[in-house]
Design a protein around this motif. Sequence first.
Motif, mmCIF file in Angstrom:
data_model
loop_
_atom_site.group_PDB
_atom_site.id
_atom_site.type_symbol
_atom_site.label_atom_id
_atom_site.label_comp_id
_atom_site.label_asym_id
_atom_site.label_seq_id
_atom_site.Cartn_x
_atom_site.Cartn_y
_atom_site.Cartn_z
ATOM 1 N N GLY A 209 -77.479 5.493 -145.201
ATOM 2 C CA GLY A 209 -78.553 5.126 -144.155
ATOM 3 C C GLY A 209 -78.081 5.257 -142.931
ATOM 4 O O GLY A 209 -76.934 5.425 -142.520
ATOM 5 N N ASP A 210 -78.830 5.252 -141.716
ATOM 6 C CA ASP A 210 -78.500 5.259 -140.531
ATOM 7 C C ASP A 210 -78.728 3.925 -139.631
ATOM 8 O O ASP A 210 -79.335 3.938 -138.421
ATOM 9 N N ARG A 211 -78.599 2.858 -140.229
ATOM 10 C CA ARG A 211 -78.937 1.520 -139.673
ATOM 11 C C ARG A 211 -77.730 1.121 -138.714
ATOM 12 O O ARG A 211 -76.350 1.177 -139.379
ATOM 13 N N LEU A 212 -77.830 0.479 -137.697
ATOM 14 C CA LEU A 212 -76.923 0.071 -136.952
ATOM 15 C C LEU A 212 -76.647 -1.634 -137.327
ATOM 16 O O LEU A 212 -75.476 -2.083 -137.270
ATOM 17 N N ASP A 213 -77.450 -2.173 -137.587
ATOM 18 C CA ASP A 213 -77.400 -3.737 -137.747
ATOM 19 C C ASP A 213 -77.112 -3.805 -139.399
ATOM 20 O O ASP A 213 -78.206 -3.946 -140.132
ATOM 21 N N THR A 214 -75.846 -3.630 -139.654
ATOM 22 C CA THR A 214 -75.433 -4.024 -140.969
ATOM 23 C C THR A 214 -74.950 -5.210 -141.236
ATOM 24 O O THR A 214 -73.503 -5.156 -141.629
ATOM 25 N N SER A 215 -75.184 -6.234 -140.750
ATOM 26 C CA SER A 215 -74.651 -7.621 -140.932
ATOM 27 C C SER A 215 -74.668 -8.180 -142.395
ATOM 28 O O SER A 215 -75.495 -7.783 -143.323
ATOM 29 N N LEU A 216 -73.864 -9.086 -142.519
ATOM 30 C CA LEU A 216 -73.774 -9.582 -143.832
ATOM 31 C C LEU A 216 -75.268 -10.460 -144.303
ATOM 32 O O LEU A 216 -75.736 -10.247 -145.189
ATOM 33 N N GLU A 217 -75.943 -10.852 -143.155
ATOM 34 C CA GLU A 217 -77.015 -11.499 -143.409
ATOM 35 C C GLU A 217 -78.259 -10.625 -143.850
ATOM 36 O O GLU A 217 -79.311 -11.335 -144.386
ATOM 37 N N THR A 218 -78.238 -9.280 -143.770
ATOM 38 C CA THR A 218 -79.301 -8.400 -143.906
ATOM 39 C C THR A 218 -78.718 -7.436 -144.956
ATOM 40 O O THR A 218 -79.348 -6.217 -145.287
ATOM 41 N N PHE A 219 -77.673 -8.005 -145.691
ATOM 42 C CA PHE A 219 -77.244 -6.835 -146.764
ATOM 43 C C PHE A 219 -78.170 -6.394 -147.707
ATOM 44 O O PHE A 219 -78.150 -5.222 -148.392
ATOM 45 N N ASP A 220 -79.182 -7.295 -148.019
ATOM 46 C CA ASP A 220 -80.311 -7.170 -149.032
ATOM 47 C C ASP A 220 -81.152 -6.066 -148.776
ATOM 48 O O ASP A 220 -81.797 -5.196 -149.541
ATOM 49 N N GLN A 221 -81.208 -5.807 -147.298
ATOM 50 C CA GLN A 221 -82.050 -4.586 -146.912
ATOM 51 C C GLN A 221 -81.432 -3.135 -146.790
ATOM 52 O O GLN A 221 -82.163 -2.239 -146.792
ATOM 53 N N TRP A 222 -80.110 -3.149 -146.476
ATOM 54 C CA TRP A 222 -79.395 -2.026 -146.388
ATOM 55 C C TRP A 222 -78.439 -1.642 -147.709
ATOM 56 O O TRP A 222 -78.186 -0.556 -147.947
ATOM 57 N N GLY A 223 -77.889 -2.787 -148.227
ATOM 58 C CA GLY A 223 -76.784 -2.460 -149.276
ATOM 59 C C GLY A 223 -77.401 -1.634 -150.286
ATOM 60 O O GLY A 223 -76.571 -0.983 -150.992
ATOM 61 N N LYS A 224 -78.563 -1.785 -150.820
ATOM 62 C CA LYS A 224 -79.146 -1.183 -151.943
ATOM 63 C C LYS A 224 -79.193 0.432 -151.993
ATOM 64 O O LYS A 224 -79.525 1.131 -152.818
ATOM 65 N N LEU A 225 -79.019 0.878 -150.733
ATOM 66 C CA LEU A 225 -79.148 2.331 -150.543
ATOM 67 C C LEU A 225 -77.800 3.066 -151.012
ATOM 68 O O LEU A 225 -77.722 4.255 -151.403
ATOM 69 N N ARG A 226 -76.776 2.214 -151.186
ATOM 70 C CA ARG A 226 -75.785 2.724 -151.794
ATOM 71 C C ARG A 226 -75.711 3.447 -152.968
ATOM 72 O O ARG A 226 -75.060 4.160 -153.335
ATOM 73 N N LYS A 227 -76.784 2.638 -153.798
ATOM 74 C CA LYS A 227 -76.967 3.168 -155.136
ATOM 75 C C LYS A 227 -78.129 4.270 -155.308
ATOM 76 O O LYS A 227 -78.153 4.878 -156.383
ATOM 77 N N GLN A 228 -78.387 4.664 -154.256
ATOM 78 C CA GLN A 228 -79.257 5.777 -154.279
ATOM 79 C C GLN A 228 -78.692 7.312 -153.668
ATOM 80 O O GLN A 228 -79.391 8.171 -153.504
ATOM 81 N N VAL A 229 -77.606 7.157 -153.341
ATOM 82 C CA VAL A 229 -76.968 8.331 -152.978
ATOM 83 C C VAL A 229 -76.503 9.351 -154.002
ATOM 84 O O VAL A 229 -75.992 9.043 -155.283
ATOM 85 N N THR A 230 -76.843 10.625 -153.823
ATOM 86 C CA THR A 230 -76.734 11.721 -154.877
ATOM 87 C C THR A 230 -76.099 12.813 -154.161
ATOM 88 O O THR A 230 -76.122 12.762 -152.860
ATOM 89 N N LYS A 231 -75.583 13.711 -154.655
ATOM 90 C CA LYS A 231 -75.195 15.045 -154.030
ATOM 91 C C LYS A 231 -75.997 15.591 -153.371
ATOM 92 O O LYS A 231 -75.717 16.046 -152.326
ATOM 93 N N GLU A 232 -77.373 15.748 -153.815
ATOM 94 C CA GLU A 232 -78.416 16.431 -153.347
ATOM 95 C C GLU A 232 -78.684 15.767 -151.799
ATOM 96 O O GLU A 232 -79.190 16.567 -150.831
ATOM 97 N N ASN A 233 -78.605 14.354 -151.491
ATOM 98 C CA ASN A 233 -79.152 13.879 -150.450
ATOM 99 C C ASN A 233 -78.023 13.101 -149.549
ATOM 100 O O ASN A 233 -78.419 12.749 -148.660
ATOM 101 N N ALA A 234 -76.903 13.360 -150.037
ATOM 102 C CA ALA A 234 -75.772 12.595 -149.275
ATOM 103 C C ALA A 234 -75.735 13.313 -147.680
ATOM 104 O O ALA A 234 -75.399 12.475 -146.784
ATOM 105 N N GLY A 235 -75.924 14.654 -147.490
ATOM 106 C CA GLY A 235 -75.861 15.106 -146.268
ATOM 107 C C GLY A 235 -76.491 14.523 -145.178
ATOM 108 O O GLY A 235 -76.176 14.178 -144.094
#
Length: 318
Positions: A209-235
């Motif tokens: 993702g391209d989020r600047l606010d990656t605080s521990l308190e908001t992990f539920d909002q941005w952490g899940k994107l880690r499971k969505q990375v593929t070779k096709e969309n990584a770039g």
Amino acid sequence: MKWINNLESFPYPFKGSTYRYSNNSIPMKTPLCVEVTPDYIEEMQLKRTLLNHHAERCYQSLPHTITGQWEIVELVIDHLAAQYPDQFSVEKKGSKWTFNNKILEEKQEFTFGGESTFPEEPLAFISRHVQEDLILMMQRDGDLYLDAGQLCFPANWSLAFNLGMKFKCIHHPIPGFKEEGLDDRILQFLMRLEAGNPWERKNWSLMAGDRLDTSLETFDQWGKLRKQVTKENAGELVHIRVEVQKLFRLPRTNGILFTINTHLLSLENLVSNREWLKQFHDILSELPPHITDYKGISLYKNEVLKYLSEKLESGKVV
């Protein structure tokens, strides 16, 4: 949110083909604690929204830091006015100051050092005019303590949780930091910082993702994107995140101002530099598990490597 992907101005953090934790601080050539980039207006809008709606998460201070906060106000305003005179100015008549932010078309008159000058604390005020996060470490009893800070764009940590902590306690979760003696060496380095001789370093991580606010308190909002990375969309999805961290000793209070300017660059832009592509591929391939785990890369490291390898093999840089 899309940030300007300018390879020439991006603070690429690597020199060799491997990476390990170290004290990679270097003396600053230009002693400037803050910078203004083309993303200034967009980042200031985001910072102010976060400060207005998530104040407890983004701003914390202890009562004894007010004098140090005023030192930071003086340092930041002086640097802005000197380095960017077309965008910022300050007029000083004794303790009566007028600060003019011409980019945002805001002018603030205040009494320097006055308790009721602002509707908020001095550090909170000046943080609304700079892209950097601002951290105040106070030195006492042979140690450094995080006693105040404005943190809108953290890399997976919590200002509210760390407030008042000693330096070593803050960095205790970093694997090997204590075991390899880095905690003591870096603490002693910081304790020896001299006023007028600032240092800087770069810290990096990968993020989905391209989020600047990656605080521990908001992990539920941005952490899940880690499971969505593929070779096709990584770039497009994965970004290298680099923090330019600057260290300034405050001469009157003996505190340390720690500024953090966060930059994001998508992998699809990074690989357009063939040298960076090869170097980053080598670094990520060799990166030990304890570092990939701590930096939160483990879930999608292999997909990123597949993407980088494909770019290397094909010779394509777009």
